[in-house]
Design a protein around this motif. Sequence first.
Motif, mmCIF file in Angstrom:
data_model
loop_
_atom_site.group_PDB
_atom_site.id
_atom_site.type_symbol
_atom_site.label_atom_id
_atom_site.label_comp_id
_atom_site.label_asym_id
_atom_site.label_seq_id
_atom_site.Cartn_x
_atom_site.Cartn_y
_atom_site.Cartn_z
ATOM 1 N N VAL A 63 0.807 -1.213 0.055
ATOM 2 C CA VAL A 63 -0.076 0.126 -0.157
ATOM 3 C C VAL A 63 0.870 1.301 -0.045
ATOM 4 O O VAL A 63 2.118 1.362 0.701
ATOM 5 N N SER A 305 -3.562 -5.014 -3.233
ATOM 6 C CA SER A 305 -4.313 -3.908 -3.892
ATOM 7 C C SER A 305 -3.246 -3.319 -4.792
ATOM 8 O O SER A 305 -3.330 -2.885 -5.900
ATOM 9 N N HIS A 307 -1.986 -0.671 -4.021
ATOM 10 C CA HIS A 307 -2.819 0.610 -4.172
ATOM 11 C C HIS A 307 -1.701 1.746 -4.021
ATOM 12 O O HIS A 307 -0.905 1.780 -3.310
ATOM 13 N N ILE A 327 -5.263 2.936 -7.664
ATOM 14 C CA ILE A 327 -5.665 2.592 -6.403
ATOM 15 C C ILE A 327 -6.438 1.238 -6.570
ATOM 16 O O ILE A 327 -6.764 0.892 -7.759
ATOM 17 N N LEU A 329 -7.584 -0.453 -2.941
ATOM 18 C CA LEU A 329 -8.006 -0.898 -1.705
ATOM 19 C C LEU A 329 -9.561 -1.218 -1.640
ATOM 20 O O LEU A 329 -9.981 -2.131 -1.026
ATOM 21 N N SER A 389 -11.084 7.358 -1.821
ATOM 22 C CA SER A 389 -9.632 7.657 -1.495
ATOM 23 C C SER A 389 -9.667 8.984 -2.354
ATOM 24 O O SER A 389 -10.311 9.429 -2.937
ATOM 25 N N SER A 394 -8.422 5.012 -10.556
ATOM 26 C CA SER A 394 -8.911 3.644 -10.230
ATOM 27 C C SER A 394 -9.226 2.919 -11.707
ATOM 28 O O SER A 394 -9.766 3.579 -12.629
#
Length: 417
Positions: A63, A305, A307, A327, A329, A389, A394
Amino acid sequence: MNLILKAATVIDPTSPFHKQTVDVLIENGIITDINTEITPKNNVKEIILDNLHVSQGWFDSSVSFGEPGYEERETIDHGLTVAAKSGFTDIALNPNTLPVTDTSASIGFITGKAHNKATNVHPIGALTVKSEGIDLAELYDMQQAGAVAFGDYKKSIQNPNLLKIALLYAQNFNGLVLSFPQENNIAGKGVMNEEEQSTLLGLKGIPALAEELQVARDLFLLEYTGGKLHIPTISTAKSVALIKEAKAKGLQVTCSVSVHHLTLTDSELTTFDANFKVLPPLRTQKDVDALLKGIEDDTIDMVTSDHQPIDIEHKKVEFDAAKYGTIGLETVFGMLNNILGLEKTVSVLTHGKEIFGIAPIQINKGNPASLSLFNPQGDSTFTEDRIISTSKNSAFVGKATKGHVYGITANGKIVLK
């Protein structure tokens, strides 16, 4: 906080309550009772959620936020709220900050900012000073300050002797070394997978060979030195085969794969949407199939993820100039549940803790309540308005997901969407 999770179906193969629907009483952060029905006392809050399921708390091994240095992308405080609402009780935080997290003081800054939150932060210290790949950082001091592993995020160690020394040195304190799998001289100035799609789109490619050469080199070094090596976010069929062979030899090697490499291919890039520009690049369906097989036979240890929040100024630009990263998560559970099913999804989201020195916590009376709360049923399409976020980059907008994450209860707190 004292609470009862009402009619919660337990998904934890290590627990005597696995697959049972029970009430779970949590007092001062400890599970004090699990029973078919528990009558609440006056000071106990009832949590009643549709088709509630609980599992051991999920862990994400890769992350990134932004703080310090890139707070416009994501702060630690807000990022941990995102993680909690996405079902994660534990995250390993990458060192790609400004300055880079490469000293015990910078590890202390991270742990201080994350203190008293529901989601636990486990910092990854940079393997080399400033992540420049020249000199080893102060690994032991960082471990003493709370670092759980050492690696230069998305930057491969081009000098094999440096990685050799790192693997040897880290054995003195049982340290875990991360090595990003890319041979930069082969990757060159590529921006996507080198295959049919890159030719059709006229974009420079990063061949699978760039990853596989690095993986093979790192495994040779590990065989020579011993120690513990983790290879994050592999993306090719050959990488899976190489790591499977190394494990069969008894080498202490582990690996992860990102959720986007399990669910997306390079065919997504036909729109030149920079949200699909990730590193390693999205590969072919053949690679995706091999990665899924690696999940099934446990060659791949965990799913992340990966992320990586990127602000709009560095994403809404020409594809070649855009920064890598998406991203993830908020979409991990829904995307995995769609392709792996409930029990395997929970397994890959909880299994990696021991690798990073984090003790798993069985769902049982007397244990701390470190739980992910979710509903595995219900199909939906992920939309941008569901992103919480700070950065909105994404790759999963418009993608089908299955299930719904409610949040977590951990460290005596409960965080719900």
